[in-house]
Write an enzyme that holds these catalytic residues in place. Structure first.
Site, short mmCIF file in Angstrom:
data_model
loop_
_atom_site.label_atom_id
_atom_site.label_comp_id
_atom_site.label_asym_id
_atom_site.label_seq_id
_atom_site.Cartn_x
_atom_site.Cartn_y
_atom_site.Cartn_z
N THR A 1 -1.81 5.85 2.15
CA THR A 1 -2.89 5.07 2.12
C THR A 1 -3.05 4.03 3.23
O THR A 1 -2.35 3.41 3.82
CB THR A 1 -3.11 4.28 0.87
N LEU B 1 0.86 -1.07 0.13
CA LEU B 1 -0.10 -0.10 -0.02
C LEU B 1 0.72 1.25 -0.05
O LEU B 1 1.94 1.21 0.53
CB LEU B 1 -0.79 0.04 1.24
N ASP B 2 0.45 2.36 -0.70
CA ASP B 2 1.20 3.53 -0.59
C ASP B 2 1.37 4.00 0.84
O ASP B 2 0.53 3.59 1.62
CB ASP B 2 0.65 4.64 -1.36
N LYS B 3 2.57 4.81 1.12
CA LYS B 3 2.61 5.23 2.33
C LYS B 3 1.50 5.98 3.06
O LYS B 3 1.01 5.72 4.08
CB LYS B 3 3.74 6.30 2.31
#
Length: 327
Positions: free
Chosen positions: A139, A135-137
């Protein structure tokens, strides 16, 4: 435990075959070979250049791995949604990087997992123990962690064959142009801003990667904000954000992909959450589905924008899944 692969055709090199099947680099495959974990036709593989014939059985042993714990426990609160001997499902908080990279100096999710003494798969680099997908930082939401290599291989296979379902919730500044929209394109680094990804309107270019997302409108506020569901068919860096930018739509709180860098006068994080995740359990093959609750900050913000009763209704997992199935 072990995992067996059957070569569907001739391969010049076994390391190329396993790198493709396991979604890891050839160097990582060579490390597995050096550790004596790879066998072809019941004989231990000594070199990555071993040629494969159609029908060859390649066996990967999956020993129990316990990473060395950190000396100090990290001060992070992370909700465990599910845990058994093979895997974890976590509710990742925002502002937390999943694993180390050259530019990452702060503690990561992998650091936290090690500090909690979890057993983790080691098919990836040591900085990525246990990590099947990311997951993106910024998100928040559901992420699956593999506790052993058998689980890692099985889950990676489900990602590759699109058997793992991943559904997100996002709040847009303006409604989608249509109730349902999809983006299917190649993504690459934005040449004008290397922190961003950009959707290519033309065909595939060097270092670009195929990507696909579907979006559906769930609830629109009186002031024009749109709560949407997003379904991933691939999992590229910033995929949802880049695809929405391609549609000229932007997520509230997204200062990287937002209009002029700002979409809200309030200091809020990106309103993007991995809400539902479904897959087959690697060992039992039972189909599992997990609803990963919205974190307090995002839920409170949504309650300011939408009527609570309407919000509760559209956040029902069956409603979200049906929204993607219905035409």
């Amino acid at each position: 435990m072990q995992k067996v692969f059957i070569a569907p055709t001739h391969y010049k090199r076994i390391d190329e075959f396993l790198a493709k099947e396991l979604q890891i680099s050839k160097n990582q495959v060579l490390n597995l070979i050096k550790e004596g974990l790879v066998f072809c036709q019941k004989k231990e593989v000594k070199k990555g250049g071993l040629a494969l014939k159609e029908g060859d059985a390649i066996t990967l042993l999956t020993p129990k791995i316990v990473p060395k714990p950190l000396k100090k426990e990290l001060d992070l609160e992370i909700e465990v949604i599910f845990e058994d001997e093979d895997l974890l499902v976590l509710n990742k908080p925002p502002n937390l990087v999943v694993h180390k990279a050259p530019s990452v100096k702060e503690p990561t999710l992998v650091d936290w997992l090690k500090s909690q003494n979890y057993e983790l798969s080691n098919l990836g680099l040591k900085e990525r123990y246990g990590i099947v997908h990311r997951l993106d930082k910024d998100t928040s939401g559901g992420i699956v962690i593999a506790k052993n290599n058998f689980t890692h291989v099985c889950l990676s296979e489900q990602l590759k064959t699109k058997m793992m379902g991943r559904y997100y919730i996002a709040l847009l500044s303006t409604p989608l142009k249509e109730e349902k929209m999809s983006v299917e394109c190649y993504l690459t680094r934005n040449p004008n801003n290397r922190l961003k990804m950009i959707a290519l309107k033309a065909a595939k270019k060097e270092k670009s990667r195929y990507s696909k997302s579907e979006f559906t409108s769930l609830l629109t506020s009186q002031n024009g904000m749109d709560l949407i569901g997003a379904k991933l068919f691939t999992g590229r860096t910033h995929q949802i954000r880049a695809h929405l930018e391609y549609l000229n739509r932007h997520i509230i709180g997204d200062n990287l992909y937002g209009l002029n860098g700002v979409l809200s006068k309030e200091e809020i994080r990106i309103m993007l959450h991995a809400y539902l995740i479904e897959f087959k359990h690697p060992r039992s093959e039972q189909k599992l589905r997990f609803k990963v609750p919205l974190l307090k900050d995002m839920l409170e913000y949504l309650k300011k924008v939408f009527d609570k009763e309407n919000l509760d209704e559209v956040l029902d997992e069956e409603k979200i899944l049906h929204a993607f199935i219905a035409k």
